[in-house]
Design a protein around this motif. Structure first.
Motif, PDB file in Angstrom:
ATOM      1  N   VAL A  31       0.865  -1.171   0.000  1.00 22.01           N
ATOM      2  CA  VAL A  31       0.000   0.000   0.000  1.00 22.01           C
ATOM      3  C   VAL A  31       0.909   1.230   0.000  1.00 22.01           C
ATOM      4  CG1 VAL A  31      -1.780   1.300   1.216  1.00 22.01           C
ATOM      5  CG2 VAL A  31      -1.836  -1.204   1.225  1.00 22.01           C
ATOM      6  N   LEU A  32       0.821   2.002  -1.063  1.00 15.72           N
ATOM      7  CA  LEU A  32       1.663   3.188  -1.231  1.00 15.72           C
ATOM      8  C   LEU A  32       0.835   4.435  -0.992  1.00 15.72           C
ATOM      9  CD1 LEU A  32       4.432   4.433  -2.325  1.00 15.72           C
ATOM     10  CD2 LEU A  32       3.232   4.621  -4.513  1.00 15.72           C
ATOM     11  N   GLY A  33       1.341   5.330  -0.169  1.00 19.05           N
ATOM     12  CA  GLY A  33       0.732   6.637  -0.002  1.00 19.05           C
ATOM     13  C   GLY A  33       1.404   7.624  -0.939  1.00 19.05           C
ATOM     14  N   LEU A  34       0.625   8.246  -1.818  1.00 23.30           N
ATOM     15  CA  LEU A  34       1.149   9.213  -2.795  1.00 23.30           C
ATOM     16  C   LEU A  34       0.703  10.601  -2.361  1.00 23.30           C
ATOM     17  CD1 LEU A  34       2.624   9.656  -5.499  1.00 23.30           C
ATOM     18  CD2 LEU A  34       0.440   9.281  -6.661  1.00 23.30           C
ATOM     19  N   PHE A  35       1.666  11.435  -1.967  1.00 26.97           N
ATOM     20  CA  PHE A  35       1.340  12.718  -1.348  1.00 26.97           C
ATOM     21  C   PHE A  35       1.994  13.881  -2.087  1.00 26.97           C
ATOM     22  CE2 PHE A  35       1.740   9.545   2.171  1.00 26.97           C
ATOM     23  CZ  PHE A  35       0.385   9.352   2.345  1.00 26.97           C
ATOM     24  N   GLY A  36       1.369  15.022  -1.977  1.00 23.12           N
ATOM     25  CA  GLY A  36       1.899  16.233  -2.579  1.00 23.12           C
ATOM     26  C   GLY A  36       0.818  17.293  -2.659  1.00 23.12           C
ATOM     27  N   HIS A  37       1.242  18.522  -2.857  1.00 20.79           N
ATOM     28  CA  HIS A  37       0.308  19.633  -2.973  1.00 20.79           C
ATOM     29  C   HIS A  37      -0.445  19.552  -4.302  1.00 20.79           C
ATOM     30  CE1 HIS A  37       3.106  21.451  -5.858  1.00 20.79           C
ATOM     31  NE2 HIS A  37       4.046  21.065  -5.040  1.00 20.79           N
ATOM     32  N   ASN A  38      -1.436  20.391  -4.471  1.00 17.38           N
ATOM     33  CA  ASN A  38      -2.144  20.456  -5.752  1.00 17.38           C
ATOM     34  C   ASN A  38      -1.161  20.864  -6.853  1.00 17.38           C
ATOM     35  OD1 ASN A  38      -4.602  19.827  -4.552  1.00 17.38           O
ATOM     36  ND2 ASN A  38      -5.065  21.969  -4.113  1.00 17.38           N
ATOM     37  N   GLY A  39      -1.117  20.076  -7.905  1.00 18.27           N
ATOM     38  CA  GLY A  39      -0.179  20.348  -8.988  1.00 18.27           C
ATOM     39  C   GLY A  39       1.166  19.668  -8.819  1.00 18.27           C
ATOM     40  N   ALA A  40       1.286  18.789  -7.812  1.00 20.50           N
ATOM     41  CA  ALA A  40       2.572  18.137  -7.557  1.00 20.50           C
ATOM     42  C   ALA A  40       2.861  17.015  -8.543  1.00 20.50           C
ATOM     43  CB  ALA A  40       2.610  17.588  -6.133  1.00 20.50           C
ATOM     44  N   GLY A  41       1.818  16.483  -9.194  1.00 22.17           N
ATOM     45  CA  GLY A  41       2.013  15.405 -10.146  1.00 22.17           C
ATOM     46  C   GLY A  41       1.322  14.113  -9.759  1.00 22.17           C
ATOM     47  N   LYS A  42       0.526  14.136  -8.690  1.00 21.84           N
ATOM     48  CA  LYS A  42      -0.159  12.914  -8.234  1.00 21.84           C
ATOM     49  C   LYS A  42      -1.159  12.410  -9.263  1.00 21.84           C
ATOM     50  CE  LYS A  42      -2.063  14.586  -4.527  1.00 21.84           C
ATOM     51  NZ  LYS A  42      -1.827  16.018  -4.846  1.00 21.84           N
ATOM     52  N   THR A  43      -2.030  13.297  -9.742  1.00 19.99           N
ATOM     53  CA  THR A  43      -3.046  12.888 -10.711  1.00 19.99           C
ATOM     54  C   THR A  43      -2.415  12.442 -12.019  1.00 19.99           C
ATOM     55  OG1 THR A  43      -4.662  14.400  -9.731  1.00 19.99           O
ATOM     56  CG2 THR A  43      -5.107  13.634 -11.966  1.00 19.99           C
ATOM     57  N   THR A  44      -1.358  13.115 -12.433  1.00 23.04           N
ATOM     58  CA  THR A  44      -0.643  12.702 -13.641  1.00 23.04           C
ATOM     59  C   THR A  44      -0.092  11.296 -13.486  1.00 23.04           C
ATOM     60  OG1 THR A  44      -0.048  14.979 -14.239  1.00 23.04           O
ATOM     61  CG2 THR A  44       1.333  13.216 -15.135  1.00 23.04           C
ATOM     62  N   THR A  45       0.465  10.997 -12.319  1.00 18.13           N
ATOM     63  CA  THR A  45       0.999   9.664 -12.058  1.00 18.13           C
ATOM     64  C   THR A  45      -0.094   8.605 -12.147  1.00 18.13           C
ATOM     65  OG1 THR A  45       2.723  10.601 -10.618  1.00 18.13           O
ATOM     66  CG2 THR A  45       2.250   8.248 -10.385  1.00 18.13           C
ATOM     67  N   ILE A 203       6.533  11.267  -1.732  1.00 15.81           N
ATOM     68  CA  ILE A 203       6.185  12.683  -1.645  1.00 15.81           C
ATOM     69  C   ILE A 203       6.675  13.397  -2.895  1.00 15.81           C
ATOM     70  CG2 ILE A 203       6.473  14.816  -0.335  1.00 15.81           C
ATOM     71  CD1 ILE A 203       6.954  13.085   2.155  1.00 15.81           C
ATOM     72  N   LEU A 204       5.738  14.026  -3.593  1.00 18.54           N
ATOM     73  CA  LEU A 204       6.046  14.779  -4.798  1.00 18.54           C
ATOM     74  C   LEU A 204       5.915  16.277  -4.536  1.00 18.54           C
ATOM     75  CD1 LEU A 204       4.038  12.757  -7.502  1.00 18.54           C
ATOM     76  CD2 LEU A 204       6.518  12.721  -7.140  1.00 18.54           C
ATOM     77  N   GLY A 205       6.717  17.040  -5.258  1.00 11.10           N
ATOM     78  CA  GLY A 205       6.609  18.496  -5.200  1.00 11.10           C
ATOM     79  C   GLY A 205       6.944  19.080  -6.549  1.00 11.10           C
ATOM     80  N   ARG A 206       5.975  19.753  -7.151  1.00 10.86           N
ATOM     81  CA  ARG A 206       6.157  20.339  -8.485  1.00 10.86           C
ATOM     82  C   ARG A 206       6.713  19.320  -9.475  1.00 10.86           C
ATOM     83  NH1 ARG A 206       8.210  25.320  -5.559  1.00 10.86           N
ATOM     84  NH2 ARG A 206       6.382  26.669  -5.407  1.00 10.86           N
ATOM     85  N   GLY A 207       6.151  18.111  -9.427  1.00  8.57           N
ATOM     86  CA  GLY A 207       6.499  17.083 -10.388  1.00  8.57           C
ATOM     87  C   GLY A 207       7.770  16.324 -10.106  1.00  8.57           C
ATOM     88  N   LYS A 208       8.443  16.642  -9.002  1.00  5.77           N
ATOM     89  CA  LYS A 208       9.704  15.982  -8.675  1.00  5.77           C
ATOM     90  C   LYS A 208       9.550  15.135  -7.421  1.00  5.77           C
ATOM     91  CE  LYS A 208      12.597  19.651 -10.677  1.00  5.77           C
ATOM     92  NZ  LYS A 208      13.688  20.623 -10.408  1.00  5.77           N
ATOM     93  N   LEU A 209      10.294  14.040  -7.385  1.00  7.99           N
ATOM     94  CA  LEU A 209      10.302  13.182  -6.209  1.00  7.99           C
ATOM     95  C   LEU A 209      11.126  13.857  -5.116  1.00  7.99           C
ATOM     96  CD1 LEU A 209       9.704  10.450  -4.839  1.00  7.99           C
ATOM     97  CD2 LEU A 209      11.830   9.598  -5.848  1.00  7.99           C
ATOM     98  N   LEU A 210      10.467  14.131  -3.973  1.00 10.10           N
ATOM     99  CA  LEU A 210      11.156  14.765  -2.857  1.00 10.10           C
ATOM    100  C   LEU A 210      11.648  13.744  -1.839  1.00 10.10           C
ATOM    101  CD1 LEU A 210       8.834  17.844  -2.171  1.00 10.10           C
ATOM    102  CD2 LEU A 210      10.701  17.604  -3.821  1.00 10.10           C
ATOM    103  N   ALA A 211      10.870  12.694  -1.628  1.00  9.51           N
ATOM    104  CA  ALA A 211      11.251  11.667  -0.656  1.00  9.51           C
ATOM    105  C   ALA A 211      10.424  10.425  -0.913  1.00  9.51           C
ATOM    106  CB  ALA A 211      11.041  12.163   0.772  1.00  9.51           C
TER     107      ALA A 211
END
Length: 305
Positions: A31-45, A203-211
């Motif tokens: 079970v993977l948690g995919l997190f990030g702000h709006n526009g971070a790239g979650k929906t694209t993924t 954790i994504l931020g502006r389309g980049k993997l942060l952690a």
């Protein structure tokens, strides 16, 4: 074989890069948690994994196949998807909606009644959807995502509109599916609620993997301290005094995560200690840390509500 595998995946829209060289491997039962702000790239993924869009660069594999290819049509029957804002035909009953999606997915309608019962809608199955509350619509959305016993679930804000009891029921259901070998990706802004149910966080931020990693992995990567809250009329050892601060509730002390156990052992035997709480860095703390450490202060609050 990995259930999901992304290798150096990029996605651009009209010259704007929404996803930068993302790598991801997801095994059966994770079970993977995919997190990030709006526009971070979650929906694209999620859209890339569903095969709704193709990658600009890199490779996407789901069950070992390219999900955008026509040959991958059968693998879509193994997928379950719940989008953030569910919408159904208001004039149909809950049962009719579920039977309609069962037909689209090519699975038997026999499971529809039991699915409605599993999500707590057995008494409302013959009511029209227009009479449903937001939480009931969300439950119906979960039921359609579970049609056909999917091997991979993609859930975008799955607990929106659910009350605390319904939210607990939802996560218990995820645990049951995980025990049966189902793999899941959870996108959520409600970080405290999802923390104990995920194996890993990304954790994504502006389309980049942060952690990326388990919560414990992220704690060590972030190197945030453990926080002790002490109550009582006590005197700390000299070497702990520099770490302590007094407030209206007692004594607050921060120590390095690796020193947590030794510090706890020293504190337990202190005369006058009445109560001790230990707070480890939470997923919310970790999310804030990684967002801020990458200079994205302006967006961190969008994913913490």
């Amino acid at each position: 074989m990995n259930i999901v595998e992304l290798q150096q995946v990029e996605k651009s829209y009209q010259g704007v890069t929404a996803l930068h060289q993302l790598d991801l491997k997801l095994q059966q039962g994770e079970v993977l948690g995919l997190f990030g702000h709006n526009g971070a790239g979650k929906t694209t993924t999620i859209k890339l994994i569903l095969g709704l869009i193709g990658a600009t660069a890199g490779q996407v594999k789901v069950f070992g196949e390219d999900p955008t290819q026509s040959e991958a049509r059968n693998l879509r029957r193994q997928l379950g998807f719940l989008q953030e804002n569910v919408s159904f035909y208001d004039q149909l009953t809950g049962l009719e909606v579920l039977q309609y999606f069962a037909r689209l997915k090519g699975v038997s309608k026999k499971s529809c009644l039991s699915l409605l019962e599993q999500v707590g809608l057995s008494q409302a199955g013959h009511r029209r959807v227009k009479t449903y509350s937001k939480g009931m619509r969300q439950r119906l959305g979960l039921a359609q995502a579970l049609l056909g016993e999917p091997k991979l679930l993609l859930l975008d804000e799955p607990t929106v509109g659910l009350d605390p009891i319904a939210t607990q029921d939802f996560y218990r259901r995820i645990e049951q599916l995980k025990a049966q070998g189902c793999t899941a990706i959870l996108c959520s802004h409600v970080l405290p609620g999802v923390e104990k149910y995920i194996d890993r966080a990304l954790i994504l931020g502006r389309g980049k993997l942060l952690a990326e990693g388990s919560v414990n992995d992220l704690r060590h990567q972030a190197d945030l301290p453990a926080t002790f809250h002490l109550q009582g009329n006590l005197t700390l050892p000299d070497h702990l005094v520099p770490h302590a601060q007094q407030d209206e509730t007692g004594t607050r002390m921060e120590v390095a995560l690796q020193d947590k156990m030794s510090t706890m052992q020293q504190l337990i035997g202190l005369p006058g200690l009445e109560n001790m709480d230990v707070h480890l860095p939470s997923l919310e703390d970790l999310y804030t840390h990684f967002i801020e450490s990458h200079g994205q202060h302006d967006v961190r609050q969008e994913a913490i509500r």
